[in-house]
Design a protein around this motif. Structure first.
Motif, PDB file in Angstrom:
ATOM      1  N   VAL A 163      -4.598  12.542  -7.619  1.00 20.02           N
ATOM      2  CA  VAL A 163      -3.611  12.394  -6.552  1.00 20.02           C
ATOM      3  C   VAL A 163      -2.906  13.709  -6.220  1.00 20.02           C
ATOM      4  O   VAL A 163      -2.243  13.824  -5.192  1.00 20.02           O
ATOM      5  CB  VAL A 163      -2.572  11.312  -6.939  1.00 20.02           C
ATOM      6  CG1 VAL A 163      -1.558  11.855  -7.932  1.00 20.02           C
ATOM      7  CG2 VAL A 163      -1.857  10.765  -5.700  1.00 20.02           C
ATOM      8  N   SER A 164      -3.087  14.719  -7.067  1.00 17.64           N
ATOM      9  CA  SER A 164      -2.397  15.990  -6.846  1.00 17.64           C
ATOM     10  C   SER A 164      -3.188  16.982  -5.997  1.00 17.64           C
ATOM     11  O   SER A 164      -2.772  18.120  -5.839  1.00 17.64           O
ATOM     12  CB  SER A 164      -2.063  16.641  -8.198  1.00 17.64           C
ATOM     13  OG  SER A 164      -3.245  16.942  -8.912  1.00 17.64           O
ATOM     14  N   SER A 165      -4.332  16.548  -5.437  1.00 20.60           N
ATOM     15  CA  SER A 165      -5.104  17.457  -4.580  1.00 20.60           C
ATOM     16  C   SER A 165      -5.777  16.682  -3.446  1.00 20.60           C
ATOM     17  O   SER A 165      -6.075  15.495  -3.592  1.00 20.60           O
ATOM     18  CB  SER A 165      -6.172  18.197  -5.395  1.00 20.60           C
ATOM     19  OG  SER A 165      -7.195  17.310  -5.805  1.00 20.60           O
ATOM     20  N   ILE A 166      -5.998  17.369  -2.336  1.00 25.06           N
ATOM     21  CA  ILE A 166      -6.693  16.741  -1.204  1.00 25.06           C
ATOM     22  C   ILE A 166      -8.110  16.351  -1.619  1.00 25.06           C
ATOM     23  O   ILE A 166      -8.587  15.253  -1.299  1.00 25.06           O
ATOM     24  CB  ILE A 166      -6.731  17.705   0.001  1.00 25.06           C
ATOM     25  CG1 ILE A 166      -5.308  17.955   0.516  1.00 25.06           C
ATOM     26  CG2 ILE A 166      -7.607  17.143   1.106  1.00 25.06           C
ATOM     27  CD1 ILE A 166      -5.213  18.975   1.623  1.00 25.06           C
ATOM     28  N   LYS A 167      -8.771  17.238  -2.347  1.00 23.37           N
ATOM     29  CA  LYS A 167     -10.127  16.945  -2.829  1.00 23.37           C
ATOM     30  C   LYS A 167     -10.135  15.680  -3.684  1.00 23.37           C
ATOM     31  O   LYS A 167     -11.040  14.851  -3.598  1.00 23.37           O
ATOM     32  CB  LYS A 167     -10.648  18.133  -3.633  1.00 23.37           C
ATOM     33  CG  LYS A 167     -12.064  17.931  -4.167  1.00 23.37           C
ATOM     34  CD  LYS A 167     -12.514  19.151  -4.979  1.00 23.37           C
ATOM     35  CE  LYS A 167     -13.904  18.928  -5.555  1.00 23.37           C
ATOM     36  NZ  LYS A 167     -14.341  20.096  -6.372  1.00 23.37           N
ATOM     37  N   GLY A 168      -9.094  15.521  -4.508  1.00 27.75           N
ATOM     38  CA  GLY A 168      -9.008  14.355  -5.379  1.00 27.75           C
ATOM     39  C   GLY A 168      -8.922  13.051  -4.604  1.00 27.75           C
ATOM     40  O   GLY A 168      -9.510  12.041  -5.004  1.00 27.75           O
ATOM     41  N   PHE A 169      -8.204  13.058  -3.468  1.00 25.78           N
ATOM     42  CA  PHE A 169      -8.083  11.860  -2.641  1.00 25.78           C
ATOM     43  C   PHE A 169      -9.448  11.424  -2.110  1.00 25.78           C
ATOM     44  O   PHE A 169      -9.717  10.226  -1.996  1.00 25.78           O
ATOM     45  CB  PHE A 169      -7.125  12.112  -1.473  1.00 25.78           C
ATOM     46  CG  PHE A 169      -5.708  11.727  -1.753  1.00 25.78           C
ATOM     47  CD1 PHE A 169      -5.271  10.430  -1.512  1.00 25.78           C
ATOM     48  CD2 PHE A 169      -4.813  12.640  -2.274  1.00 25.78           C
ATOM     49  CE1 PHE A 169      -3.956  10.060  -1.762  1.00 25.78           C
ATOM     50  CE2 PHE A 169      -3.494  12.289  -2.532  1.00 25.78           C
ATOM     51  CZ  PHE A 169      -3.068  10.991  -2.285  1.00 25.78           C
ATOM     52  N   TYR A 170     -10.295  12.387  -1.780  1.00 33.08           N
ATOM     53  CA  TYR A 170     -11.612  12.047  -1.237  1.00 33.08           C
ATOM     54  C   TYR A 170     -12.619  11.710  -2.338  1.00 33.08           C
ATOM     55  O   TYR A 170     -13.516  10.899  -2.139  1.00 33.08           O
ATOM     56  CB  TYR A 170     -12.135  13.202  -0.374  1.00 33.08           C
ATOM     57  CG  TYR A 170     -11.462  13.280   0.967  1.00 33.08           C
ATOM     58  CD1 TYR A 170     -11.906  12.504   2.037  1.00 33.08           C
ATOM     59  CD2 TYR A 170     -10.360  14.100   1.162  1.00 33.08           C
ATOM     60  CE1 TYR A 170     -11.280  12.560   3.270  1.00 33.08           C
ATOM     61  CE2 TYR A 170      -9.719  14.160   2.390  1.00 33.08           C
ATOM     62  CZ  TYR A 170     -10.181  13.389   3.444  1.00 33.08           C
ATOM     63  OH  TYR A 170      -9.541  13.434   4.660  1.00 33.08           O
ATOM     64  N   GLY A 229       0.803  -1.213   0.000  1.00 38.41           N
ATOM     65  CA  GLY A 229       0.000   0.000   0.000  1.00 38.41           C
ATOM     66  C   GLY A 229       0.835   1.261   0.000  1.00 38.41           C
ATOM     67  O   GLY A 229       0.601   2.189  -0.774  1.00 38.41           O
ATOM     68  N   PHE A 230       1.835   1.319   0.893  1.00 37.03           N
ATOM     69  CA  PHE A 230       2.703   2.492   0.963  1.00 37.03           C
ATOM     70  C   PHE A 230       3.476   2.661  -0.340  1.00 37.03           C
ATOM     71  O   PHE A 230       3.688   3.785  -0.808  1.00 37.03           O
ATOM     72  CB  PHE A 230       3.682   2.372   2.140  1.00 37.03           C
ATOM     73  CG  PHE A 230       3.068   2.707   3.473  1.00 37.03           C
ATOM     74  CD1 PHE A 230       2.583   3.977   3.727  1.00 37.03           C
ATOM     75  CD2 PHE A 230       2.981   1.753   4.475  1.00 37.03           C
ATOM     76  CE1 PHE A 230       2.014   4.296   4.959  1.00 37.03           C
ATOM     77  CE2 PHE A 230       2.408   2.055   5.706  1.00 37.03           C
ATOM     78  CZ  PHE A 230       1.931   3.328   5.946  1.00 37.03           C
ATOM     79  N   LEU A 231       3.909   1.554  -0.947  1.00 39.09           N
ATOM     80  CA  LEU A 231       4.680   1.620  -2.186  1.00 39.09           C
ATOM     81  C   LEU A 231       3.838   2.189  -3.319  1.00 39.09           C
ATOM     82  O   LEU A 231       4.307   3.020  -4.095  1.00 39.09           O
ATOM     83  CB  LEU A 231       5.191   0.224  -2.562  1.00 39.09           C
ATOM     84  CG  LEU A 231       6.100  -0.460  -1.546  1.00 39.09           C
ATOM     85  CD1 LEU A 231       6.558  -1.809  -2.069  1.00 39.09           C
ATOM     86  CD2 LEU A 231       7.315   0.410  -1.240  1.00 39.09           C
ATOM     87  N   LEU A 232       2.590   1.729  -3.420  1.00 43.53           N
ATOM     88  CA  LEU A 232       1.711   2.240  -4.462  1.00 43.53           C
ATOM     89  C   LEU A 232       1.460   3.730  -4.255  1.00 43.53           C
ATOM     90  O   LEU A 232       1.503   4.521  -5.212  1.00 43.53           O
ATOM     91  CB  LEU A 232       0.385   1.480  -4.463  1.00 43.53           C
ATOM     92  CG  LEU A 232      -0.682   2.000  -5.435  1.00 43.53           C
ATOM     93  CD1 LEU A 232      -0.182   1.937  -6.867  1.00 43.53           C
ATOM     94  CD2 LEU A 232      -1.986   1.224  -5.292  1.00 43.53           C
ATOM     95  N   LEU A 233       1.211   4.120  -3.017  1.00 43.57           N
ATOM     96  CA  LEU A 233       0.950   5.526  -2.715  1.00 43.57           C
ATOM     97  C   LEU A 233       2.157   6.384  -3.094  1.00 43.57           C
ATOM     98  O   LEU A 233       2.019   7.425  -3.740  1.00 43.57           O
ATOM     99  CB  LEU A 233       0.632   5.681  -1.224  1.00 43.57           C
ATOM    100  CG  LEU A 233       0.182   7.068  -0.745  1.00 43.57           C
ATOM    101  CD1 LEU A 233      -1.051   7.528  -1.493  1.00 43.57           C
ATOM    102  CD2 LEU A 233      -0.076   7.049   0.752  1.00 43.57           C
TER     103      LEU A 233
END
Length: 401
Positions: free
Chosen positions: A352-359, A73-77
């Motif tokens: 992945v380039s924004s906080i909104k995008g993560f949600y 998981g950490f590697l993919l992130l």
């Protein structure tokens, strides 16, 4: 463009330094290969990244549950964040990450010249960087990754081209070495040797006499130094030692199991010497701190109620086992109840380039649940464990006074 010409043991080796998101680099790579017509072209890619570069639809095969089960998981992130950062830099100059490597491969193909992928697998590099970092180093690494993912700073074409200049690159490498020496060792020093060793092997095949190696400019000085040592037999070209995870020291393994054993022993001591009330208080502190903070992490990540429940219930147990983490279970539950869609995978690199995008992105939210519930569980372990130690010490101090 940065170039280093070497003539070692009768072999002509041209090291071609590029900026990874540079239009000029793409054009110059093609021009140099066309002019030199070497026996081989060495590319700073591994086979997996080479396949991904040629398969634009590879995201369709992404199995997030399998990734979490395999503890990646950490590697993919980390990989997503780094790729997103490069993509954003390249957008300002009209190129995509890897275009200069693709240019080298295409130029070689047009001329009928074989290509060799000479870089270490990215998964190995990231896992070694993570494993060789201290706890504080891991925090700095994650902070740097998220800062690069969320920054909105524009990078001009001139600034990207300057990355090929030795002075600019030296400054960046020195800064990285100071800020995160363990990461610099894995990302730069180890890969310099790995690249050099595999470039040397590539030019030794089939009676080849020349090779053009397309590399990031930052690797040129280190690769040159290693190639010269290999040619003089001052060092070998065996990369097995840096091609796997560093073995955990016995002391680290002992500590990993000793902490949960001590926690269980202290809680048991509370029951034996302090009775049910004392034992229950200690057990409650452990359960509550782990459950609350892991559940809070999943909640902040926007996890489904079942995910939050899984994190809260699982954390007190997984915190006592070094082999598993609650983040894996919370992430898997989130992926089951809010299954990522094709659209999420299509927009993943942009989101992945924004906080909104993560949600907004279901796949990225699975990773966010994984990360924040893991972080909450770690905090719960530290705070809950500390409270148990303080409580039991105070208890025995009062008992013997």
């Amino acid at each position: 463009m940065s170039q280093i010409n070497l003539n070692l043991d009768g072999k002509e080796i041209l090291l071609l330094g590029t900026a990874h998101v540079s239009k000029a680099s793409c054009d110059e790579v093609k021009a140099v290969i066309t002019e030199k017509k070497p026996d081989c072209v060495a590319i700073e890619l591994d086979e997996q990244r080479f396949a991904a570069l040629n398969d634009k639809e590879s995201w369709k095969n992404l199995d997030i549950i399998k990734i979490l089960k395999e503890k990646k998981g950490f590697l993919l992130l980390a990989n997503l964040v780094l790729s997103s950062f490069q993509k954003r830099m390249g957008a300002n100059v009209g190129v995509q990450p890897g275009d200069e490597m693709r240019a080298g491969i295409e130029a070689a193909k047009d001329l009928g010249i074989p290509s060799e992928m000479v870089d270490r697998p990215i998964q190995t590099t990231l896992r070694r960087a993570w494993a060789k970092n201290s706890g504080y180093g891991k925090v700095k690494l994650l902070s740097a990754l998220f800062a690069s993912a969320l920054t909105k700073d524009e990078v001009s074409g001139d600034e990207i081209e300057n990355l090929k200049n030795k002075s600019e690159m030296d400054g960046m490498m020195n800064e990285l070495a100071t800020f995160m020496p363990g990461v610099k060792e894995v990302l730069i020093d180890e890969r310099d040797f790995y690249l050099a060793a595999h470039i040397w092997k590539a030019v030794q095949k089939d009676e080849r006499k020349s090779v053009v190696a397309v590399l990031g400019a930052g690797h040129l000085p280190g690769v040159q130094a290693h190639l010269e040592k290999i040619a003089r037999n001052e060092e070998g070209s065996d990369t097995e030692k840096i091609s796997s995870l560093p073995k955990k020291k016995l002391s680290a393994k002992i500590i990993g199991w000793a902490i949960p054993v001590i926690i269980v022993a202290l809680i048991a001591a509370g029951f034996v010497f302090g009775g049910m009330k004392k034992g229950a208080d200690l057990l409650g502190a452990w359960v509550l701190w782990n459950a609350i903070l892991a559940g809070l992490g999943a909640l902040i990540a926007g996890g489904h109620p079942l995910t939050v429940l899984m994190a809260a219930v699982g954390a007190p147990f997984t915190s006592l086992c070094p082999l598993v983490g609650v983040g894996m279970f919370a992430g898997i539950v989130q992926a089951f109840v809010c299954k990522p869609k094709v659209a999420d995978m299509e927009s993943m690199m942009d989101d992945v380039s924004s906080i909104k995008g993560f949600y907004k992105n279901r796949l990225l939210r699975v990773l966010l649940v994984f990360f924040l519930s893991s972080l909450g569980s770690s905090a719960g372990t530290f705070i809950g464990g500390s409270s148990i130690v303080v409580s039991i010490v105070s208890f025995f101090k009062g008992l013997f006074q």
